[in-house]
Design a protein around this motif. Structure first.
Motif, mmCIF file in Angstrom:
data_model
loop_
_atom_site.group_PDB
_atom_site.id
_atom_site.type_symbol
_atom_site.label_atom_id
_atom_site.label_comp_id
_atom_site.label_asym_id
_atom_site.label_seq_id
_atom_site.Cartn_x
_atom_site.Cartn_y
_atom_site.Cartn_z
ATOM 1 N N MET A 99 0.819 -1.207 0.000
ATOM 2 C CA MET A 99 0.000 0.000 0.000
ATOM 3 C C MET A 99 0.857 1.262 0.000
ATOM 4 O O MET A 99 0.562 2.221 -0.725
ATOM 5 C CB MET A 99 -0.926 0.006 1.219
ATOM 6 N N ILE A 100 1.934 1.276 0.786
ATOM 7 C CA ILE A 100 2.648 2.544 0.996
ATOM 8 C C ILE A 100 4.040 2.596 0.371
ATOM 9 O O ILE A 100 4.593 3.679 0.228
ATOM 10 C CB ILE A 100 2.740 2.893 2.494
ATOM 11 N N TYR A 101 4.604 1.447 -0.001
ATOM 12 C CA TYR A 101 5.940 1.438 -0.596
ATOM 13 C C TYR A 101 5.854 1.044 -2.066
ATOM 14 O O TYR A 101 4.847 0.536 -2.547
ATOM 15 C CB TYR A 101 6.858 0.455 0.136
ATOM 16 N N ASP A 102 6.955 1.247 -2.768
ATOM 17 C CA ASP A 102 7.088 0.785 -4.146
ATOM 18 C C ASP A 102 8.368 -0.045 -4.240
ATOM 19 O O ASP A 102 9.165 -0.099 -3.290
ATOM 20 C CB ASP A 102 7.114 1.964 -5.121
ATOM 21 N N VAL A 103 8.565 -0.678 -5.385
ATOM 22 C CA VAL A 103 9.713 -1.560 -5.595
ATOM 23 C C VAL A 103 10.405 -1.181 -6.902
ATOM 24 O O VAL A 103 9.788 -0.583 -7.800
ATOM 25 C CB VAL A 103 9.285 -3.036 -5.637
ATOM 26 N N LEU A 104 11.677 -1.537 -7.019
ATOM 27 C CA LEU A 104 12.414 -1.204 -8.239
ATOM 28 C C LEU A 104 11.856 -1.941 -9.442
ATOM 29 O O LEU A 104 11.665 -1.368 -10.517
ATOM 30 C CB LEU A 104 13.897 -1.550 -8.073
ATOM 31 N N PHE A 108 8.846 10.633 -2.089
ATOM 32 C CA PHE A 108 8.363 10.036 -0.852
ATOM 33 C C PHE A 108 7.168 10.834 -0.335
ATOM 34 O O PHE A 108 6.928 11.978 -0.752
ATOM 35 C CB PHE A 108 9.474 10.003 0.197
ATOM 36 N N HIS A 109 6.453 10.237 0.578
ATOM 37 C CA HIS A 109 5.249 10.872 1.113
ATOM 38 C C HIS A 109 5.550 12.150 1.897
ATOM 39 O O HIS A 109 4.645 12.960 2.124
ATOM 40 C CB HIS A 109 4.492 9.876 2.006
ATOM 41 N N ASP A 110 6.807 12.338 2.324
ATOM 42 C CA ASP A 110 7.160 13.580 3.027
ATOM 43 C C ASP A 110 7.630 14.669 2.073
ATOM 44 O O ASP A 110 8.084 15.731 2.506
ATOM 45 C CB ASP A 110 8.225 13.307 4.088
ATOM 46 N N GLY A 111 7.529 14.409 0.762
ATOM 47 C CA GLY A 111 7.880 15.406 -0.234
ATOM 48 C C GLY A 111 9.288 15.293 -0.787
ATOM 49 O O GLY A 111 9.613 15.931 -1.787
ATOM 50 N N ALA A 112 10.148 14.478 -0.174
ATOM 51 C CA ALA A 112 11.530 14.338 -0.643
ATOM 52 C C ALA A 112 11.590 13.482 -1.908
ATOM 53 O O ALA A 112 10.788 12.561 -2.094
ATOM 54 C CB ALA A 112 12.385 13.708 0.450
ATOM 55 N N ASP A 113 12.549 13.796 -2.770
ATOM 56 C CA ASP A 113 12.772 12.976 -3.959
ATOM 57 C C ASP A 113 13.339 11.616 -3.548
ATOM 58 O O ASP A 113 14.140 11.514 -2.618
ATOM 59 C CB ASP A 113 13.756 13.656 -4.906
ATOM 60 N N PHE A 153 0.177 6.075 4.602
ATOM 61 C CA PHE A 153 -0.265 5.503 5.874
ATOM 62 C C PHE A 153 -0.673 6.631 6.814
ATOM 63 O O PHE A 153 0.114 7.539 7.100
ATOM 64 C CB PHE A 153 0.876 4.688 6.474
ATOM 65 N N ASN A 154 -1.918 6.587 7.310
ATOM 66 C CA ASN A 154 -2.415 7.598 8.236
ATOM 67 C C ASN A 154 -2.144 7.116 9.657
ATOM 68 O O ASN A 154 -2.926 6.348 10.230
ATOM 69 C CB ASN A 154 -3.917 7.835 8.028
ATOM 70 N N THR A 161 -5.796 3.031 8.266
ATOM 71 C CA THR A 161 -6.328 3.883 7.201
ATOM 72 C C THR A 161 -5.214 4.307 6.248
ATOM 73 O O THR A 161 -4.124 4.701 6.676
ATOM 74 C CB THR A 161 -6.989 5.143 7.797
ATOM 75 N N TYR A 162 -5.512 4.230 4.948
ATOM 76 C CA TYR A 162 -4.586 4.668 3.900
ATOM 77 C C TYR A 162 -5.285 5.728 3.061
ATOM 78 O O TYR A 162 -6.476 5.619 2.761
ATOM 79 C CB TYR A 162 -4.185 3.493 3.006
#
Length: 536
Positions: free
Chosen positions: A66-71, A106-111, A199-200, A211-212
C-alpha cells in the motif's frame, strides 16, 4: 489445478434468514468523510507489525504494497518488469545498472534517490532468503549518482531479477535511507514510502483499524496493471482495513453493504453471500495456497530429525484439508514443496505426507529418536479463518502418535511476534506452528524461505542445513531449466527426509466484494490500486 465452484448445494432459505436484519451499521466501522470515496475492507488479520522486512506475515506485506514501491515487479506471467527503475545487465552478468524513473517522491515530499534504494536493498538482503544469497556474491552495491544504482557481483547470479521482483515473502520495498539504515534486527519506527497510498498514523489502531489515503503526487507507470507490475492508478480517496474476528459478522456486514471487501470467506458460509445479488465471490488466482507445519529446529524435541519425521508421519493431509475447507472442490492433496502446479513441482519421496497418517511408523520413529515426553508447545491462532483448524487437527494426531502437546491459543499477530523468539518453549518460545503461503511464494528454492538452511539467519524455525544450502547454490549456478529441475527434485527429496517443514497440501480460499467495486486486479496479493467504487 483446482477451480472454484460458483455455487454450493446449500439451503438458500438459511442464507436469507441469516441476512435478515443486518442493515444496521456494524460497531467500530469507519465512516467516510463527506464527498470522499472510501473502500472498507476486512482483511485476514489485524495489522500490528508495520515493518515489512522484519516479518513475512502476509498482512504486513499487504501493508507494504500500500505505501511502498519496488524497483522491479513480477507480472502475471512471472516476468520481471520495470517499476521504479529500468535496468541493464553487462554481457558477463556481473554488473546490473538500475536507473530510477522520473517523478518519484516520498510521502514527506523528498525525492527518491539511488542512495535510498541502496540502503533499502542492503537491509532487505540481510533478511530475505534469496537476498542473502545475492549478497553472498555482491562485491559492491552503490549509488553512482542520484538516479543510478550499480550492483556489481563477484560471480553471475542468473535469478537476480527474479528474486528482487518477487511479490513475497519479503519484497524489497524502497524506503528513505534514514529509515532503511535501521538494523535489520530492529523494527523501523517511521513509515514513509513512495507508493500509491499514504499511511495515516493518526488513525491507526493496532490490530483494529488502519487507514490509507491516496498519495496525490504518485505518478503511475503507463503500462497496464498486471499483478505487482504496471500502472498503479488510485481511484478512491481512502482505504480502511477494519478487523472483524467473527466470520459470520464479516459476512453479514458485506452482504448488508457495511463493508466493501472481505479477503477470506469461510467455505461453509458461502451460501449467505451467494444469496446476495450485490456481492461477487471469486478467487484471486488459480494456484491458491499451501498450508504447512513448521517445527523449531533449535530446541528439543524437534532438533532431532527422527522426531520431526515422527510428526510428519502422524499428520494426515486429507483430514486436515477436509477440516479446513470441507469441500474437495477447494483443496488438493499435494506433497511437492515447490507446489504441485509449478514448473519445479515434484512429489518425490512425499508418500509420508500424501498417503495418510501412519501412526505406527510415527510411534516407531519416536522410540528410535528417544523421545522423552517433552511437551510440544503448539501455537494456535484463533482469529484467522484459514489457520484456526490446523493446530487442532495436528494436536489430536500428534497425541495419538505419542507426543505430549501443549496447544496454546492466541491471536495471529501474537503468533507472528512470538515465532520470532528463539527462547526455549518453556521460556516464551515454541515448538511448532502452522501457516499458509501463496503457491508463487514457494515455487523455487530462492523464493521459498522454508528451505533456507542458514541457522540463525534462516526463517523462523532456524534449521542449520548445509546440504540444502549446497543445493540452492547449485540451483543458482545452473545454466538451463532441465538442470534446475533436477536440483529442485534433490531439494524436494532432502526436505522430505530432513523435514525442514511439513507440507500439508494446497487449497483455494475465495474472497468477496461488493459488486460496486470494479476492476480489482486478479492478483495473489490483494491490492487496492486501479479499483473504482460505484455508488450503490
Amino acid at each position: 489445478m483446482l477451480t472454484l465452484r460458483s455455487t454450493l448445494t446449500r439451503s438458500r432459505g438459511l442464507a436469507a434468514a441469516l441476512l435478515a436484519g443486518t442493515a444496521l451499521l456494524t460497531p467500530g466501522l469507519a465512516t467516510a468523510q463527506e464527498g470522499e470515496t472510501t473502500i472498507t475492507a476486512v482483511m485476514h488479520s489485524g495489522l500490528r507489525v508495520l515493518d515489512p522486512v522484519i516479518t513475512t506475515a502476509h498482512i504486513t506485506r499487504n501493508h507494504g504494497y500500500m505505501i511502498y514501491d519496488v524497483l522491479t515487479a513480477v507480472d502475471a506471467n512471472f516476468k520481471p518488469q520495470p517499476q521504479m527503475a529500468s535496468w541493464e545487465v553487462s554481457e558477463d552478468g556481473l554488473s546490473y545498472t538500475f536507473t530510477l524513473r522520473d517523478g518519484l517522491k516520498f510521502h514527506d515530499g523528498a525525492d527518491v534517490t539511488a542512495a535510498d534504494a541502496v540502503a533499502s536493498l542492503k537491509r532487505w538482503g540481510q533478511r530475505d532468503s534469496g537476498g542473502q544469497m545475492i549478497m553472498d556474491v555482491t562485491e559492491s552495491l552503490e549509488a553512482t549518482d542520484d538516479k543510478t544504482i550499480t550492483w556489481t557481483l563477484s560471480q553471475p547470479f542468473g535469478p537476480l531479477l527474479d528474486v528482487i521482483s518477487k511479490q513475497s515473502a519479503v519484497p524489497p520495498f524502497i524506503m528513505p535511507a534514514r529509515v532503511a539504515e535501521t538494523s535489520a534486527d530492529e523494527t523501523i519506527t517511521e513509515y514513509i514510502g513512495s507508493g500509491p497510498f499514504v499511511f495515516n498514523e493518526d488513525e491507526y489502531e493496532p490490530g483494529v483499524s488502519v487507514t490509507y489515503e491516496k498519495f496525490d503526487e504518485y505518478i503511475p507507470r503507463e503500462e497496464e496493471a498486471s499483478w505487482m507490475a504496471g500502472g498503479k492508478d488510485v481511484n478512491v480517496d481512502r482505504v480502511v482495513w477494519t478487523t472483524m474476528p467473527d466470520a459470520l459478522t464479516a459476512i453479514n456486514a458485506l452482504a448488508a453493504g457495511e463493508i466493501d471487501y472481505l479477503e477470506q470467506v469461510q467455505i461453509d458460509l458461502l451460501p449467505i453471500l451467494e444469496a446476495s445479488p450485490d456481492v461477487i465471490v471469486e478467487t484471486r488466482d488459480d494456484l491458491g495456497y499451501v498450508t504447512i507445519g513448521r517445527p523449531n529446529h533449535l530446541h528439543p524435541p524437534f532438533d532431532n530429525k527422527l522426531i520431526r519425521q515422527a510428526a510428519m508421519a502422524a499428520l494426515d493431509q486429507k483430514s486436515m484439508l477436509e477440516t479446513m475447507q470441507g469441500d474437495p472442490a477447494y483443496y488438493n492433496v499435494c506433497g511437492a514443496v515447490f507446489g504441485c502446479a509449478t514448473p519445479l513441482g515434484d512429489e518425490a519421496d512425499a508418500e509420508l505426507v500424501t498417503q495418510g497418517a501412519n501412526i505406527e511408523r510415527a510411534k516407531e520413529l519416536l522410540e528410535e529418536g528417544g523421545y522423552d515426553g517433552t511437551p510440544i508447545v503448539l501455537m494456535a491462532p484463533t482469529d484467522v479463518t484459514s489457520l484456526i483448524n490446523q493446530p487442532v487437527v495436528a494436536a489430536q494426531a500428534l497425541r495419538e502418535a505419542g507426543f505430549e502437546v501443549d496447544m496454546q491459543s492466541m491471536d495471529w499477530q501474537s503468533v507472528v511476534q512470538r515465532r520470532a523468539q528463539q527462547s526455549a518453549p518453556g521460556e516464551g518460545g515454541w515448538n511448532m506452528f502452522f501457516t499458509n503461503w501463496m503457491v508463487p511464494e514457494i515455487s523455487d528454492p530462492l523464493i521459498n524461505v522454508m528451505v533456507n538452511g542458514r541457522g540463525d539467519d534462516a526463517w523462523f524455525g532456524w534449521p542449520t542445513d548445509e546440504r540444502v544450502e549446497e543445493l540452492r547454490a547449485e540451483f543458482v549456478a545452473a545454466t538451463d531449466e532441465a538442470t534446475q529441475k533436477e536440483i529442485a527434485v534433490k531439494i524436494q527429496q532432502h526436505v522430505m527426509d530432513n523435514v525442514n517443514y511439513i507440507m500439508m497440501g494446497e487449497y483455494l480460499i475465495p474472497q468477496a466484494r461488493r459488486a460496486a467495486l470494479e476492476n480489482m486486479i486478479p492478483s495473489p496479493v490483494p491490492v487496492f490500486w486501479n479499483v473504482s467504487k460505484a455508488a450503490e
